[in-house]
Design a protein around this motif. Structure first.
Motif, PDB file in Angstrom:
ATOM      1  N   LYS A 115      -1.361   2.088  -9.465  1.00  0.00           N
ATOM      2  CA  LYS A 115      -1.934   2.827  -8.351  1.00  0.00           C
ATOM      3  C   LYS A 115      -0.794   3.485  -7.558  1.00  0.00           C
ATOM      4  N   GLU A 116      -0.957   4.744  -7.266  1.00  0.00           N
ATOM      5  CA  GLU A 116       0.012   5.435  -6.412  1.00  0.00           C
ATOM      6  C   GLU A 116      -0.668   5.696  -5.081  1.00  0.00           C
ATOM      7  N   ILE A 117      -0.432   4.798  -4.136  1.00  0.00           N
ATOM      8  CA  ILE A 117      -1.026   4.902  -2.811  1.00  0.00           C
ATOM      9  C   ILE A 117       0.083   4.756  -1.783  1.00  0.00           C
ATOM     10  N   GLY A 118       0.264   5.781  -0.973  1.00  0.00           N
ATOM     11  CA  GLY A 118       1.307   5.761   0.046  1.00  0.00           C
ATOM     12  C   GLY A 118       2.018   7.092   0.130  1.00  0.00           C
ATOM     13  N   TRP A 119       3.072   7.100   0.909  1.00  0.00           N
ATOM     14  CA  TRP A 119       3.789   8.333   1.223  1.00  0.00           C
ATOM     15  C   TRP A 119       5.111   8.412   0.466  1.00  0.00           C
ATOM     16  N   SER A 120       5.367   9.553  -0.148  1.00  0.00           N
ATOM     17  CA  SER A 120       6.662   9.801  -0.792  1.00  0.00           C
ATOM     18  C   SER A 120       6.846  11.297  -0.968  1.00  0.00           C
ATOM     19  N   LYS A 121       8.061  11.683  -1.298  1.00  0.00           N
ATOM     20  CA  LYS A 121       8.378  13.101  -1.476  1.00  0.00           C
ATOM     21  C   LYS A 121       8.095  13.539  -2.912  1.00  0.00           C
ATOM     22  N   LEU A 192      -8.451   4.007   5.607  1.00  0.00           N
ATOM     23  CA  LEU A 192      -8.092   2.592   5.524  1.00  0.00           C
ATOM     24  C   LEU A 192      -9.332   1.711   5.529  1.00  0.00           C
ATOM     25  N   ILE A 193     -10.344   2.134   6.272  1.00  0.00           N
ATOM     26  CA  ILE A 193     -11.593   1.379   6.311  1.00  0.00           C
ATOM     27  C   ILE A 193     -12.385   1.596   5.025  1.00  0.00           C
ATOM     28  N   GLY A 194     -12.591   2.850   4.670  1.00  0.00           N
ATOM     29  CA  GLY A 194     -13.450   3.185   3.533  1.00  0.00           C
ATOM     30  C   GLY A 194     -12.903   2.727   2.190  1.00  0.00           C
ATOM     31  N   HIS A 195     -11.578   2.656   2.076  1.00  0.00           N
ATOM     32  CA  HIS A 195     -10.958   2.272   0.803  1.00  0.00           C
ATOM     33  C   HIS A 195     -10.395   0.848   0.845  1.00  0.00           C
ATOM     34  N   THR A 196     -10.918   0.009   1.746  1.00  0.00           N
ATOM     35  CA  THR A 196     -10.335  -1.319   1.921  1.00  0.00           C
ATOM     36  C   THR A 196     -10.344  -2.138   0.635  1.00  0.00           C
ATOM     37  N   CYS A 197     -11.426  -2.058  -0.154  1.00  0.00           N
ATOM     38  CA  CYS A 197     -11.487  -2.846  -1.396  1.00  0.00           C
ATOM     39  C   CYS A 197     -10.394  -2.410  -2.360  1.00  0.00           C
ATOM     40  N   GLU A 198     -10.215  -1.108  -2.497  1.00  0.00           N
ATOM     41  CA  GLU A 198      -9.176  -0.588  -3.386  1.00  0.00           C
ATOM     42  C   GLU A 198      -7.790  -1.002  -2.904  1.00  0.00           C
ATOM     43  N   LEU A 199      -7.556  -0.899  -1.602  1.00  0.00           N
ATOM     44  CA  LEU A 199      -6.244  -1.243  -1.041  1.00  0.00           C
ATOM     45  C   LEU A 199      -5.914  -2.713  -1.280  1.00  0.00           C
ATOM     46  N   ARG A 200      -6.881  -3.590  -1.050  1.00  0.00           N
ATOM     47  CA  ARG A 200      -6.619  -5.020  -1.209  1.00  0.00           C
ATOM     48  C   ARG A 200      -6.429  -5.384  -2.681  1.00  0.00           C
ATOM     49  N   LYS A 201      -7.222  -4.764  -3.551  1.00  0.00           N
ATOM     50  CA  LYS A 201      -7.092  -5.039  -4.978  1.00  0.00           C
ATOM     51  C   LYS A 201      -5.748  -4.566  -5.510  1.00  0.00           C
ATOM     52  N   ALA A 202      -5.246  -3.456  -4.949  1.00  0.00           N
ATOM     53  CA  ALA A 202      -3.962  -2.908  -5.388  1.00  0.00           C
ATOM     54  C   ALA A 202      -2.773  -3.588  -4.704  1.00  0.00           C
ATOM     55  N   GLY A 203      -3.046  -4.493  -3.776  1.00  0.00           N
ATOM     56  CA  GLY A 203      -1.969  -5.202  -3.088  1.00  0.00           C
ATOM     57  C   GLY A 203      -1.209  -4.341  -2.091  1.00  0.00           C
ATOM     58  N   ILE A 204      -1.889  -3.356  -1.526  1.00  0.00           N
ATOM     59  CA  ILE A 204      -1.264  -2.475  -0.541  1.00  0.00           C
ATOM     60  C   ILE A 204      -1.300  -3.141   0.830  1.00  0.00           C
ATOM     61  N   ASP A 205      -0.178  -3.179   1.512  1.00  0.00           N
ATOM     62  CA  ASP A 205      -0.117  -3.742   2.860  1.00  0.00           C
ATOM     63  C   ASP A 205      -0.672  -2.712   3.841  1.00  0.00           C
ATOM     64  N   ILE A 206      -1.836  -3.006   4.410  1.00  0.00           N
ATOM     65  CA  ILE A 206      -2.534  -2.027   5.237  1.00  0.00           C
ATOM     66  C   ILE A 206      -1.780  -1.708   6.526  1.00  0.00           C
ATOM     67  N   PRO A 207      -1.232  -2.676   7.266  1.00  0.00           N
ATOM     68  CA  PRO A 207      -0.464  -2.320   8.466  1.00  0.00           C
ATOM     69  C   PRO A 207       0.736  -1.413   8.162  1.00  0.00           C
ATOM     70  N   THR A 208       1.384  -1.647   7.023  1.00  0.00           N
ATOM     71  CA  THR A 208       2.520  -0.796   6.649  1.00  0.00           C
ATOM     72  C   THR A 208       2.048   0.616   6.333  1.00  0.00           C
ATOM     73  N   LEU A 209       0.952   0.731   5.600  1.00  0.00           N
ATOM     74  CA  LEU A 209       0.411   2.046   5.281  1.00  0.00           C
ATOM     75  C   LEU A 209      -0.029   2.764   6.548  1.00  0.00           C
ATOM     76  N   ARG A 210      -0.640   2.039   7.484  1.00  0.00           N
ATOM     77  CA  ARG A 210      -1.046   2.644   8.755  1.00  0.00           C
ATOM     78  C   ARG A 210       0.183   3.167   9.506  1.00  0.00           C
ATOM     79  N   ALA A 211       1.243   2.391   9.517  1.00  0.00           N
ATOM     80  CA  ALA A 211       2.456   2.828  10.208  1.00  0.00           C
ATOM     81  C   ALA A 211       3.051   4.073   9.557  1.00  0.00           C
ATOM     82  N   ASP A 212       3.016   4.121   8.224  1.00  0.00           N
ATOM     83  CA  ASP A 212       3.502   5.308   7.521  1.00  0.00           C
ATOM     84  C   ASP A 212       2.611   6.517   7.809  1.00  0.00           C
ATOM     85  N   ASN A 213       1.295   6.287   7.866  1.00  0.00           N
ATOM     86  CA  ASN A 213       0.389   7.378   8.229  1.00  0.00           C
ATOM     87  C   ASN A 213       0.773   7.969   9.581  1.00  0.00           C
TER      88      ASN A 213
END
Length: 238
Positions: A115-121, A192-213
């Motif tokens: 899964k590619e979820i998050g911010w990068s160049k 973050l709310i709507g994709h919560t199941c996907e985020l948790r299954k992929a092991g994405i840290d939600i507070p970190t992703l929120r901070a990056d957002n």
């Protein structure tokens, strides 16, 4: 303001998920003198949107192009899109929209290795008049599990560290973007709310992703609208 004497003044946006809309780009279209009309997949008849002579934008969503048995409307989308692309009508695809374009052009779409979820160049391809040049050294939002092979008739525009095919174009009228340049900074909590199941299954840290957002989204929002402007200008000049 653009001259729309021969170009329809409404953008049709095909929406697969309620909160994945045109985001910050909606205001850009309005500033260019264009109206926006949404079509909801699975609810609305998409024929008018796919036969539209003006710009049609195919937005993202969590389903896969290959899930036509579970989601029969996908096959209708694909069939209509194939005709649209054959006619070289102005088409812009984002995430699932890009995958649909790739599939309709004969390329393989499939589950990626991660899964590619998050911010990068992005790494931009050195091609003439790359419409993504405004994003050089800018963090963009990635949110996908599927990927695609590059269609044989396409020109690669960008890659990421995880996936080589992040954006391509076919001529000046067809643009496909795997990443999300359209996101509005004040709308990402819905993701973050709507994709919560996907985020948790992929092991994405939600507070970190929120901070990056919060760190990167406003910068992207302030620059990515130029992609739309250049794309429409190129359509106009054809």
């Amino acid at each position: 303001m653009l001259n729309f004497d021969e170009f329809p003044d409404t953008v049709y946006a095909i929406q697969h998920l309620a909160f994945e809309d045109l985001g910050a780009w909606e205001d850009v279209f309005y500033q260019l003198g264009l109206r926006v009309r949404y079509f909801e997949v699975g609810v609305d008849d998409l024929t008018k949107a796919y036969e539209h002579k003006g710009l049609t934008v195919i937005l993202g969503g969590p389903i896969g192009v290959y899930e036509t048995e579970d989601y029969p409307f996908l096959q209708q989308e694909i069939d209509l899109l194939k005709v649209r692309l054959e006619q070289n009508l102005p088409t812009l695809g984002i995430c699932l929209g890009a995958q649909l374009i790739a599939h309709a052009l004969g390329a393989k779409v499939y589950a990626g290795h991660v899964k590619e979820i998050g911010w990068s160049k992005l790494t931009l391809t050195q091609v003439k008049n790359n419409p993504l040049v405004v994003l050089e050294n800018t963090e963009v939002l990635h949110w996908h599990g599927d990927t695609f092979d590059l269609p044989v008739q396409a020109e690669l525009l960008a890659s990421s560290a995880l996936y080589p095919n992040q954006a391509f174009r076919v001529g000046e009228n067809i643009l496909a973007l795997q990443f999300h340049p359209e996101v509005a900074a004040d709308n990402l909590e819905k993701w973050l709310i709507g994709h919560t199941c996907e985020l948790r299954k992929a092991g994405i840290d939600i507070p970190t992703l929120r901070a990056d957002n919060q760190k990167f989204a406003s910068v992207l929002e302030s620059t990515s609208g130029q992609i739309v402007q250049q794309f429409i200008n190129n359509i106009q000049s054809n």
